[in-house]
Write an enzyme that holds these catalytic residues in place. Structure first.
Site, PDB file in Angstrom:
ATOM      1  N   THR A   1      -1.596   8.910   2.046  1.00 57.83           N
ATOM      2  CA  THR A   1      -1.687   7.441   2.122  1.00 57.83           C
ATOM      3  C   THR A   1      -2.616   7.076   3.278  1.00 57.83           C
ATOM      4  OG1 THR A   1       0.075   7.233   3.739  1.00 57.83           O
ATOM      5  CG2 THR A   1       0.752   7.261   1.425  1.00 57.83           C
TER       6      THR A   1
ATOM      7  N   SER B   1       0.830  -1.217   0.000  1.00 61.64           N
ATOM      8  CA  SER B   1       0.000   0.000   0.000  1.00 61.64           C
ATOM      9  C   SER B   1       0.858   1.259   0.000  1.00 61.64           C
ATOM     10  CB  SER B   1      -0.892   0.012   1.254  1.00 61.64           C
ATOM     11  OG  SER B   1      -0.083   0.082   2.405  1.00 61.64           O
TER      12      SER B   1
ATOM     13  N   TYR C   1       5.985   7.537  17.494  1.00 65.16           N
ATOM     14  CA  TYR C   1       6.368   7.612  16.073  1.00 65.16           C
ATOM     15  C   TYR C   1       7.638   8.454  15.893  1.00 65.16           C
ATOM     16  CZ  TYR C   1       5.788   8.519  11.015  1.00 65.16           C
ATOM     17  OH  TYR C   1       5.977   8.621   9.651  1.00 65.16           O
TER      18      TYR C   1
ATOM     19  N   SER D   1      11.112  10.140   8.214  1.00 62.71           N
ATOM     20  CA  SER D   1      10.052  11.159   8.211  1.00 62.71           C
ATOM     21  C   SER D   1      10.676  12.483   8.661  1.00 62.71           C
ATOM     22  CB  SER D   1       8.961  10.752   9.212  1.00 62.71           C
ATOM     23  OG  SER D   1       8.151  11.852   9.555  1.00 62.71           O
TER      24      SER D   1
HETATM   25  N1  LIG Z   1       2.047   9.105   4.851  1.00 60.12           N
HETATM   26  C1  LIG Z   1       2.813  10.043   5.400  1.00 60.12           C
HETATM   27  O1  LIG Z   1       2.370  11.174   5.674  1.00 60.12           O
HETATM   28  C2  LIG Z   1       4.250   9.763   5.660  1.00 60.12           C
HETATM   29  C3  LIG Z   1       4.764   8.472   5.678  1.00 60.12           C
HETATM   30  N2  LIG Z   1       6.082   8.278   5.980  1.00 60.12           N
HETATM   31  C4  LIG Z   1       6.614   6.913   6.051  1.00 60.12           C
HETATM   32  O2  LIG Z   1       6.388   6.235   4.838  1.00 60.12           O
HETATM   33  C5  LIG Z   1       6.378   4.832   5.088  1.00 60.12           C
HETATM   34  C6  LIG Z   1       5.215   4.193   4.354  1.00 60.12           C
HETATM   35  O3  LIG Z   1       4.003   4.603   4.957  1.00 60.12           O
HETATM   36  P1  LIG Z   1       2.687   4.947   4.110  1.00 60.12           P
HETATM   37  O4  LIG Z   1       2.753   4.364   2.777  1.00 60.12           O
HETATM   38  O5  LIG Z   1       2.449   6.373   4.269  1.00 60.12           O
HETATM   39  O6  LIG Z   1       1.566   4.216   5.000  1.00 60.12           O
HETATM   40  P2  LIG Z   1       0.707   2.870   4.746  1.00 60.12           P
HETATM   41  O7  LIG Z   1      -0.004   2.624   6.023  1.00 60.12           O
HETATM   42  O8  LIG Z   1      -0.071   2.980   3.508  1.00 60.12           O
HETATM   43  O9  LIG Z   1       1.816   1.765   4.503  1.00 60.12           O
HETATM   44  C7  LIG Z   1       2.543   1.200   5.520  1.00 60.12           C
HETATM   45  C8  LIG Z   1       3.081  -0.145   5.075  1.00 60.12           C
HETATM   46  O10 LIG Z   1       3.875  -0.703   6.141  1.00 60.12           O
HETATM   47  C9  LIG Z   1       3.512  -2.049   6.300  1.00 60.12           C
HETATM   48  N3  LIG Z   1       3.675  -2.519   7.674  1.00 60.12           N
HETATM   49  C10 LIG Z   1       3.191  -1.946   8.801  1.00 60.12           C
HETATM   50  N4  LIG Z   1       3.496  -2.690   9.855  1.00 60.12           N
HETATM   51  C11 LIG Z   1       4.207  -3.760   9.407  1.00 60.12           C
HETATM   52  C12 LIG Z   1       4.804  -4.885  10.022  1.00 60.12           C
HETATM   53  N5  LIG Z   1       4.721  -5.094  11.348  1.00 60.12           N
HETATM   54  N6  LIG Z   1       5.445  -5.782   9.258  1.00 60.12           N
HETATM   55  C13 LIG Z   1       5.524  -5.609   7.925  1.00 60.12           C
HETATM   56  N7  LIG Z   1       4.977  -4.573   7.275  1.00 60.12           N
HETATM   57  C14 LIG Z   1       4.317  -3.657   8.012  1.00 60.12           C
HETATM   58  C15 LIG Z   1       2.046  -2.115   5.908  1.00 60.12           C
HETATM   59  O11 LIG Z   1       1.761  -3.433   5.530  1.00 60.12           O
HETATM   60  P3  LIG Z   1       0.281  -4.048   5.645  1.00 60.12           P
HETATM   61  O12 LIG Z   1      -0.319  -3.739   4.327  1.00 60.12           O
HETATM   62  O13 LIG Z   1       0.537  -5.483   5.884  1.00 60.12           O
HETATM   63  O14 LIG Z   1      -0.406  -3.360   6.782  1.00 60.12           O
HETATM   64  C16 LIG Z   1       1.970  -1.135   4.757  1.00 60.12           C
HETATM   65  O15 LIG Z   1       2.231  -1.771   3.540  1.00 60.12           O
HETATM   66  C17 LIG Z   1       6.346   4.669   6.617  1.00 60.12           C
HETATM   67  O16 LIG Z   1       7.615   4.324   7.080  1.00 60.12           O
HETATM   68  C18 LIG Z   1       5.951   6.051   7.095  1.00 60.12           C
HETATM   69  O17 LIG Z   1       6.427   6.315   8.388  1.00 60.12           O
HETATM   70  C19 LIG Z   1       6.937   9.294   6.235  1.00 60.12           C
HETATM   71  C20 LIG Z   1       6.502  10.579   6.218  1.00 60.12           C
HETATM   72  C21 LIG Z   1       5.120  10.925   5.922  1.00 60.12           C
HETATM   73  C1  LIG Z   2       7.976  30.196   7.604  1.00 60.59           C
HETATM   74  C2  LIG Z   2       7.987  30.164   9.105  1.00 60.59           C
HETATM   75  C3  LIG Z   2       8.066  28.757   9.626  1.00 60.59           C
HETATM   76  C4  LIG Z   2       8.181  28.688  11.121  1.00 60.59           C
HETATM   77  C5  LIG Z   2       8.353  27.261  11.557  1.00 60.59           C
HETATM   78  C6  LIG Z   2       7.568  26.954  12.765  1.00 60.59           C
HETATM   79  C7  LIG Z   2       7.454  25.502  13.083  1.00 60.59           C
HETATM   80  C8  LIG Z   2       6.198  24.900  12.561  1.00 60.59           C
HETATM   81  C9  LIG Z   2       6.092  23.469  12.891  1.00 60.59           C
HETATM   82  C10 LIG Z   2       6.000  22.646  11.663  1.00 60.59           C
HETATM   83  C11 LIG Z   2       5.808  21.224  12.001  1.00 60.59           C
HETATM   84  C12 LIG Z   2       5.870  20.383  10.770  1.00 60.59           C
HETATM   85  C13 LIG Z   2       5.528  18.955  11.100  1.00 60.59           C
HETATM   86  C14 LIG Z   2       5.640  18.101   9.904  1.00 60.59           C
HETATM   87  C15 LIG Z   2       5.346  16.698  10.272  1.00 60.59           C
HETATM   88  C16 LIG Z   2       5.425  15.788   9.107  1.00 60.59           C
HETATM   89  O1  LIG Z   2       5.525  16.184   7.972  1.00 60.59           O
HETATM   90  O2  LIG Z   2       5.377  14.478   9.397  1.00 60.59           O
HETATM   91  C17 LIG Z   2       5.421  13.539   8.346  1.00 60.59           C
HETATM   92  C18 LIG Z   2       4.852  12.259   8.882  1.00 60.59           C
HETATM   93  O3  LIG Z   2       5.576  11.320   9.131  1.00 60.59           O
HETATM   94  C19 LIG Z   2       3.396  12.233   9.087  1.00 60.59           C
HETATM   95  O4  LIG Z   2       3.031  11.265  10.026  1.00 60.59           O
HETATM   96  P1  LIG Z   2       1.711  11.495  10.911  1.00 60.59           P
HETATM   97  O5  LIG Z   2       1.422  10.165  11.510  1.00 60.59           O
HETATM   98  O6  LIG Z   2       2.027  12.514  11.948  1.00 60.59           O
HETATM   99  O7  LIG Z   2       0.614  11.922   9.969  1.00 60.59           O
END
Ligand SMILES: NC(=O)C1=CN([C@@H]2O[C@H](COP(=O)(O)OP(=O)(O)OC[C@H]3O[C@@H](n4cnc5c(N)ncnc54)[C@H](OP(=O)(O)O)[C@@H]3O)[C@@H](O)[C@H]2O)C=CC1
Ligand SMILES: CCCCCCCCCCCCCCCC(=O)OCC(=O)COP(=O)(O)O
Length: 311
Positions: free
Chosen positions: A228, A47, A193, A180
């Site tokens: 996602t 996914s 996280y 991340s």
């Molecule tokens: N979406 C976002 O905003 C952001 C995501 N990321 C990172 O991107 C990566 C992908 O996430 P994303 O695609 O967004 O989320 P999804 O939830 O869509 O995908 C996560 C994937 O990880 C797999 N997974 C979770 N737990 C396990 C486990 N115990 N063993 C094996 N596989 C596992 C899931 O498999 P299954 O299908 O089996 O559940 C799934 O395929 C992550 O590391 C996330 O932290 C980073 C920054 C931002």
């Molecule tokens: C131009 C002036 C800027 C001043 C900066 C002030 C600080 C503002 C804080 C910004 C925080 C940003 C957070 C971003 C978090 C992020 O992108 O996370 C990615 C993920 O992994 C998302 O996971 P989640 O489970 O939290 O959805």
């Protein structure tokens, strides 16, 4: 000032800016190494970002090993990929699949053996699988803190260490991890996280330094929000599923664009890439250069977002 600029400084400054710009343009245009025929392993490929990475690397001619927990969902991805590029001009390969849960240490070792059996080698390992968390530390069970760490950190580390010796023997390979922005800054109500992603960043920074001598690059990719199911699949303080598409997630980047940037980072063997907009980037700098202000902003966010029960 006039004398300063008129005295030969202006041409020097302009030349320097010009050279810098040219360098940035060249870096931007650099295509880097091809992944045609490379054996690329992707975790969490059923996914989200993992699935889009599978699509992008498949189209680029990589020999894929897709990993996940659910065999039928992975098979579905394989079918989608092979159907979409049935008449591709470039040679593409039908992906292999390996099913395992990252939190089970024994099965990770066995899975690594299975992965190696697919093509006899791994050229690129993309550690993408992960889960997120929503919760107040005061109301979060310690088992939840451990579980998130098990998946995002220990599971990823276990698979990396199981595949690393074969790369070191060949003096070839590439380790990638999807961290991340929260591996660089910690925001309220994400303790498990953010901690797991900070640990990930630290581990892979150490690894990069230690294995450079074997010509094995390490790439840490730190995206901001991506559209996602991450927030839907997130766990809460009592271990239940959060189950909500957050606004931040819904308005995040298209995972297809992020996958293209992952391919670019692999080709260019980048060391550390932040894939996010201006505000997260500024926040990362603020955390280092003006921590007091950063902490103030985070405290204010924490107060606005949620009030502890006793207030
Ligand atoms: N979406 C976002 O905003 C952001 C995501 N990321 C990172 O991107 C990566 C992908 O996430 P994303 O695609 O967004 O989320 P999804 O939830 O869509 O995908 C996560 C994937 O990880 C797999 N997974 C979770 N737990 C396990 C486990 N115990 N063993 C094996 N596989 C596992 C899931 O498999 P299954 O299908 O089996 O559940 C799934 O395929 C992550 O590391 C996330 O932290 C980073 C920054 C931002
Ligand atoms: C131009 C002036 C800027 C001043 C900066 C002030 C600080 C503002 C804080 C910004 C925080 C940003 C957070 C971003 C978090 C992020 O992108 O996370 C990615 C993920 O992994 C998302 O996971 P989640 O489970 O939290 O959805």
């Amino acid at each position: 000032m006039e004398r300063f600029l008129g005295g030969g400084m202006l041409p020097l400054v302009l030349t320097s800016v010009g050279v810098l710009l040219l360098y940035r343009i060249l870096v931007h245009l650099r295509k880097g190494a091809s992944v045609q025929g490379a054996v690329v392993v992707i975790t969490g490929a059923s996914s989200g970002l993992g699935k889009e990475c599978a699509r992008v690397f498949h189209a680029a001619g990589a020999r894929l090993v897709l990993c996940g927990r659910d065999a039928s969902r992975l098979q579905q991805v394989v079918q989608e990929l092979t159907a979409s590029l049935a008449d591709a001009k470039q040679q593409t390969y039908t992906p292999s699949t390996v099913i395992f849960n990252l939190t089970d240490a024994d099965t990770v070792d066995r899975a690594a053996e299975e992965i190696l059996k697919c093509y006899g080698q791994v050229d690129v390992l993309i550690n993408n699988a992960g889960i997120s968390y929503r919760g107040n530390i005061l109301e979060t069970h310690i088992s939840v803190q451990r579980d998130v760490m098990e998946t995002n950190y220990f599971g990823t580390v276990a698979l990396t260490q199981a595949l690393l010796p074969s790369m070191v023997r060949r003096r070839s390979g590439h380790i990638v991890v999807i961290s991340s922005v929260q591996g660089k800054i910690a925001i309220p109500y994400r303790s498990a996280y953010a901690a797991s992603k900070h640990a990930t960043q630290a581990y892979f920074d150490c690894l990069r330094a230690e294995i450079e001598r074997y010509q094995i690059p390490v790439t840490v990719i730190s995206p901001g929000y991506i559209r996602t199911n991450l927030s839907v699949n997130a766990v809460t303080g009592d271990g239940s599923k959060y189950g909500v598409v957050d606004k931040t997630t819904a308005s995040g980047r298209d995972p297809r664009d992020v996958a293209q940037l992952v391919l670019k980072a692999v080709r260019q063997r980048s060391k550390d890439v932040i894939v996010a907009g201006l505000i997260p980037n500024v926040a990362v700098y603020l955390r280092t250069l003006w921590p007091a202000l950063f902490f103030k902003i985070m405290s204010s966010r924490a107060r606005k977002e949620q009030k502890p029960k006793e207030e």
